[in-house]
Design a protein around this motif. Structure first.
Motif, mmCIF file in Angstrom:
data_model
loop_
_atom_site.group_PDB
_atom_site.id
_atom_site.type_symbol
_atom_site.label_atom_id
_atom_site.label_comp_id
_atom_site.label_asym_id
_atom_site.label_seq_id
_atom_site.Cartn_x
_atom_site.Cartn_y
_atom_site.Cartn_z
ATOM 1 N N LEU A 36 122.415 -123.036 120.638
ATOM 2 C CA LEU A 36 122.666 -123.002 119.185
ATOM 3 C C LEU A 36 121.312 -123.233 118.416
ATOM 4 C CD1 LEU A 36 124.338 -121.986 117.081
ATOM 5 C CD2 LEU A 36 125.247 -124.240 116.766
ATOM 6 N N ALA A 37 120.904 -124.515 118.681
ATOM 7 C CA ALA A 37 119.695 -124.905 117.966
ATOM 8 C C ALA A 37 118.623 -123.886 118.137
ATOM 9 C CB ALA A 37 119.104 -126.136 118.420
ATOM 10 N N ASP A 38 118.129 -123.176 119.364
ATOM 11 C CA ASP A 38 117.380 -122.431 119.688
ATOM 12 C C ASP A 38 117.760 -120.853 118.865
ATOM 13 O OD1 ASP A 38 115.115 -121.101 120.999
ATOM 14 O OD2 ASP A 38 116.479 -120.226 122.295
ATOM 15 N N GLN A 39 118.765 -120.577 118.807
ATOM 16 C CA GLN A 39 119.164 -119.269 117.889
ATOM 17 C C GLN A 39 119.144 -119.369 116.525
ATOM 18 O OE1 GLN A 39 123.239 -118.870 119.789
ATOM 19 N NE2 GLN A 39 122.530 -117.853 121.518
ATOM 20 N N ALA A 40 119.333 -120.829 115.989
ATOM 21 C CA ALA A 40 119.407 -121.295 114.680
ATOM 22 C C ALA A 40 118.089 -121.255 114.085
ATOM 23 C CB ALA A 40 120.293 -122.369 114.415
ATOM 24 N N GLY A 41 116.769 -121.174 114.922
ATOM 25 C CA GLY A 41 115.595 -121.139 114.375
ATOM 26 C C GLY A 41 114.964 -122.718 114.285
ATOM 27 N N LEU A 42 115.931 -123.543 114.919
ATOM 28 C CA LEU A 42 115.138 -124.921 114.991
ATOM 29 C C LEU A 42 113.953 -125.111 115.734
ATOM 30 C CD1 LEU A 42 117.885 -125.389 113.789
ATOM 31 C CD2 LEU A 42 117.829 -127.449 114.749
ATOM 32 N N ALA A 43 112.752 -125.935 115.396
ATOM 33 C CA ALA A 43 111.655 -125.770 116.266
ATOM 34 C C ALA A 43 111.695 -126.778 117.530
ATOM 35 C CB ALA A 43 110.535 -126.504 115.328
ATOM 36 N N VAL A 44 112.349 -127.692 117.632
ATOM 37 C CA VAL A 44 112.402 -128.562 118.655
ATOM 38 C C VAL A 44 113.852 -129.350 118.854
ATOM 39 C CG1 VAL A 44 111.657 -130.579 117.366
ATOM 40 C CG2 VAL A 44 110.935 -130.627 119.647
#
Length: 340
Positions: A36-44
């Motif tokens: 989800l963090a990847d899909q939400a556009g978080l960097a790391v």
């Protein structure tokens, strides 16, 4: 500024006997949060390293590798690798392999750790706490920069023109130094020209400014360009639609965890008044609404002379998976755009 999440892979099996079913579910949940963090556009997304009942992150590179196969863009890092109690050759090989699996998205943050269980577990003396880290960081950097390594030291066998494989996709593989409040640690990172990740979990964040200044001054004197001397900040945080909701949801688990840890370290029980004070304008906690927390991150950055990365540690308050997922979504949809 890059925005991300750090996790210690907390498990609900914190007391009583081992619960394999609970651990498997928590691992599934953790991987779902990284996706989800990847899909939400978080960097790391970073994973810690602990060797305690309440955490599942003792082999963090395995978890990061599983996440690498399910994600596309997010950087995957340690938070931190306890380098003092590890073999730098194996650490490099593990992260180089992760870099290959992730197609060039691996990083590591190396440090000495805030818990000490790794030292007796792997046969190291706490009296060598600083010397171990200094020597092993030296070797790790030599391995990163040279395919064949000639090296000797006190705490491991020498390397005589030893080839170290595999090699990572990135050249060089990013290595950050994780620090707490020791001035020598800030100076060392600056002299080496390595990016700095500052863990602030209590007190007032602006009080770290003199230490960050030491880092930048040491780096400048060593001849490192300003753009190389990056500063990241890792703090406890959690986002909900309103600040009151976020604090009411986060406090009970936070108080339980830190009161329990406090008994090991001689701290008193955590109170709601202390918690609320830490969520004040200059306090270290970032528990609140998206707007409030975005403003606080910007304020912390200004107080420290500019940071390039901020990571939230939110899974140490025993919050349910759905609330953590919602918090990650709010960070991606609201906080990231506000900070851009």
């Amino acid at each position: 500024m890059e925005i991300g999440i750090d996790s210690f892979a907390a498990t609900k099996s914190q007391t009583g006997g081992h619960n394999a079913a609970a651990d498997m579910q928590e691992m599934d949940n953790l991987l779902e949060r990284i996706v989800l963090a990847d899909q939400a556009g978080l960097a790391v997304f970073g994973l810690g390293e602990h060797h305690r009942r309440e955490f599942l992150d003792s082999a963090s590179t395995l978890i990061l590798a599983a996440a690498a196969a399910r994600t596309k863009n997010i950087k995957l890092t340690s938070a931190v690798t306890v380098l003092s109690a590890a073999d730098p050759v194996r650490v490099f090989q593990s992260f180089a392999t992760l870099d290959i699996i992730s197609k060039g998205r691996a990083e590591m943050v190396v440090g000495r750790g805030s818990f000490i269980e790794a030292f007796p577990l792997f046969g190291y003396d706490l009296d060598d706490y600083d010397a171990l880290f200094t020597e092993k960081l030296d070797l790790l950097l030599k391995i990163r920069d040279h395919e064949r390594v000639e090296w000797s030291g006190k705490f491991r066998a020498p390397l005589q023109n030893a080839p170290i494989y595999p090699r990572p996709v990135q050249e060089p593989l990013p290595i950050w130094v994780g620090v707490g409040g020791t001035p020598q640690s800030f100076v060392r990172a600056g002299l080496l020209g390595l990016p700095l990740m500052v863990a602030v979990i209590g007190g007032e964040t602006h009080r770290f400014k003199p230490l960050v200044d030491l880092y930048r001054e040491a780096g400048a004197k060593a001849g490192h360009p300003e753009e190389k001397l990056q500063v990241g900040l890792h703090s406890l945080g959690y986002i909900a639609q309103t600040s009151q909701q976020a604090r009411d949801e986060f406090f009970p688990g936070y108080a339980e965890v830190f009161t329990r840890i406090g008994k090991e370290r001689g701290w008193g029980p955590v109170t709601r008044a202390q918690f609320d004070a830490q969520n004040g304008p200059t306090g270290a906690l970032l528990v609140g609404s998206p707007q409030e927390v975005a403003e606080k991150i910007r304020r912390h950055s200004e107080a420290l002379g500019g940071i390039t990365r901020f990571t939230f540690q939110m899974d140490n308050a025993n919050l349910p998976h759905d609330k953590l997922m919602n918090s990650i979504e709010l960070i991606g949809k609201e906080i990231v755009p506000l900070l851009k």
